[in-house]
Each structure stands twice: as C-alpha cells, then as structure tokens.
Design an enzyme around this catalytic site. Structure first.
Site, PDB file in Angstrom:
ATOM      1  N   ASP A 106      -9.212  -3.269  -7.321  1.00  0.00           N
ATOM      2  CA  ASP A 106      -8.454  -2.328  -6.498  1.00  0.00           C
ATOM      3  C   ASP A 106      -8.760  -0.915  -6.968  1.00  0.00           C
ATOM      4  O   ASP A 106      -8.313  -0.484  -8.041  1.00  0.00           O
ATOM      5  CB  ASP A 106      -6.956  -2.617  -6.619  1.00  0.00           C
ATOM      6  CG  ASP A 106      -6.114  -1.836  -5.612  1.00  0.00           C
ATOM      7  OD1 ASP A 106      -6.614  -0.827  -5.073  1.00  0.00           O
ATOM      8  OD2 ASP A 106      -4.962  -2.230  -5.369  1.00  0.00           O
ATOM      9  N   CYS A 123       0.843  -1.193   0.000  1.00  0.00           N
ATOM     10  CA  CYS A 123       0.000   0.000   0.000  1.00  0.00           C
ATOM     11  C   CYS A 123       0.884   1.251   0.000  1.00  0.00           C
ATOM     12  O   CYS A 123       1.655   1.487  -0.926  1.00  0.00           O
ATOM     13  CB  CYS A 123      -0.945  -0.036   1.202  1.00  0.00           C
ATOM     14  SG  CYS A 123      -2.157   1.313   1.276  1.00  0.00           S
ATOM     15  N   HIS A 128      -7.690  -4.868  -2.883  1.00  0.00           N
ATOM     16  CA  HIS A 128      -6.615  -4.110  -2.254  1.00  0.00           C
ATOM     17  C   HIS A 128      -6.292  -4.690  -0.874  1.00  0.00           C
ATOM     18  O   HIS A 128      -7.178  -4.951  -0.079  1.00  0.00           O
ATOM     19  CB  HIS A 128      -7.021  -2.638  -2.118  1.00  0.00           C
ATOM     20  CG  HIS A 128      -5.914  -1.754  -1.629  1.00  0.00           C
ATOM     21  ND1 HIS A 128      -4.963  -1.206  -2.457  1.00  0.00           N
ATOM     22  CD2 HIS A 128      -5.597  -1.347  -0.374  1.00  0.00           C
ATOM     23  CE1 HIS A 128      -4.112  -0.488  -1.751  1.00  0.00           C
ATOM     24  NE2 HIS A 128      -4.474  -0.553  -0.489  1.00  0.00           N
TER      25      HIS A 128
END
Length: 249
Positions: A182, A135, A214
């Site tokens: 995502d 991330c 995600h």
C-alpha cells in the site's frame, strides 16, 4: 502524516456482484443509504464513511447490509453530495483527484456527517455508534472518534489523507486493517501509527493482510481466493471490534 494523500490507486478496483437490500432515505435531512437489522433493532449503529465512489458503489452497500445482518443499523452518508467518482475512472483533463478533494472539504462534508450522526441517536434511537472508513473515509473516523464527537469505536481499512495529529486526538477504541502492499499506508506509516497508539490509552488493533494491496477491504477481486479471504477476514475484524466496544456497556 499517518497516511499519504490519495492517488490513482484509490479509484480502481472490482465491482462486486449482489443486490443491495437497504434503501436510500433522508437521515438528518441528507440522503443516505440505510440498512436495517432483520429484527429492526436500532440500539447499536454503524456509520460507514465511503471512499471516492460514495454510496453509489454496490460494494459499499453490500458491506452495509452485512453490518446490518450482524445487528447494526448501518448508514452510508451521501458525503460527496452525488459527486461520486466512478470506479476505474481514467484521470484526464476533466478529472483531478486534488481538485475533486478541494470541492469536498470540511466546509461541505462536516455539516452532512454532523447531522447524520446526531440523527442516528435523536431520530433512530441508536445508543452506541461505531464508525467505519475505507480509504478517504478513515479521515472521518478519526475526526468523529475524538472526545464527544459521536463515535464510541472506530475501524478503518487502507487509510489515506490521515494525519498524526488526528490520530493523537482520538478518544475511543480503534481497529485498523492494513494491506501488505500500500503506497498510501506503507510499512513506515504503519510503524508511525503503531508508535503513536502505543503511547496512548485507547484500545487499538492493527492487522496486516498479506497478498493484498490498497482497496482490498472494499474493491478487491473476490474471485482470487487469497484476496477473498483477506477481504472477508477484514470485515469480521470490524464486526468483532464493534461487538466488543459498541455492543458492550
């Protein structure tokens, strides 16, 4: 941009079960989680740049332990200086992602990461270094994969907050694990990333995993067989990448 800014999806997920075997130590003068290979080798290293949960998250520690088991001295910097976001935090009047990021800009995070990367070589004898980012951690990988910044190869999964210019500036091999679903790294951003990398000279890899979204490489529900397969394969993707571009001369 190569990926969109963080959102609520970045702070949700599943806490994994397991007991970390590494330790919290000072690396370059800053707190870090450090996991050592069984043979105590320090020739090859990995710096794992965490997401919002920081090194407090057991998931990140277990991944660091796995890199160590594959022969890499692995460190997770306390890049957020203890101000880690709890997993599955419910945003409200007392928490705002944008405000939190404003408190942890490059003026705060760069000195920490600079010192730890330097110490990996100077104090721990690491000769070649890979960088891992999940991330928000992807942004650090891109920054330190630029020429002379300290990383020999990079890997990240489901990135957020990265820019096209940061991507263009890399000078070493990059591997990316992307989720089919995502909102921060959708198909359009993947294709933009591919187009940029295609015109560069660095080795690159982009692997797309189905049936995941995600956060799958770090905070997914491992009780789901399809998701577990993607999570484990994405980790092996990183190991194989580093075995080729970090462990080789």
């Amino acid at each position: 941009m190569a990926s969109y800014p963080p959102s609520q999806c970045c702070i949700v997920g599943v806490k994994h079960e397991g007991e970390a075997v590494g330790t919290i130590e000072k690396v370059g003068g800053y707190d870090a989680y450090i996991a050592r290979p069984d043979d105590k080798s320090t020739r090859f290293g990995v710096v794992l740049f965490p997401d919002f949960m920081g090194y407090d998250l057991i998931n990140a520690k277990l991944i660091a332990d796995q890199f160590a088991a594959n022969g890499y001295l692995t460190v997770i910097p306390d890049v957020w200086e203890g101000d880690n976001v709890p997993l599955n935090w419910e945003p409200g009047n007392d928490f705002n992602i944008g405000q939190w990021m404003g408190k942890h800009g490059p003026d705060r995070t760069k000195p920490i990461c600079d010192a730890i990367i330097k110490a990996m070589g100077a104090d721990h004898g690491v000769e070649k270094l890979g960088g891992v980012g999940y991330c928000l951690g992807a942004k650090f990988v891109l920054g330190y994969l630029a020429d002379g910044k300290g990383l020999n190869a990079g890997y990240f999964a489901h990135p957020s907050a990265t820019t096209a210019d940061e991507l263009r500036n890399i000078a070493g091999p990059l591997s990316i694990a992307a989720a089919e679903t995502d909102s921060l790294f959708p198909a359009a951003k993947r294709h933009e990333t591919e187009a940029i990398l295609k015109d560069m000279t660095v080795p690159y890899q982009i692997s797309l995993y189905s049936d995941v979204d995600h956060g799958f490489a770090l905070k997914a529900d491992l009780k789901n067989p399809k998701i577990r397969f993607a999570t484990e394969t994405a980790f092996l993707q990183a190991v194989n990448w580093f075995d080729e571009f970090v462990k080789t001369k």
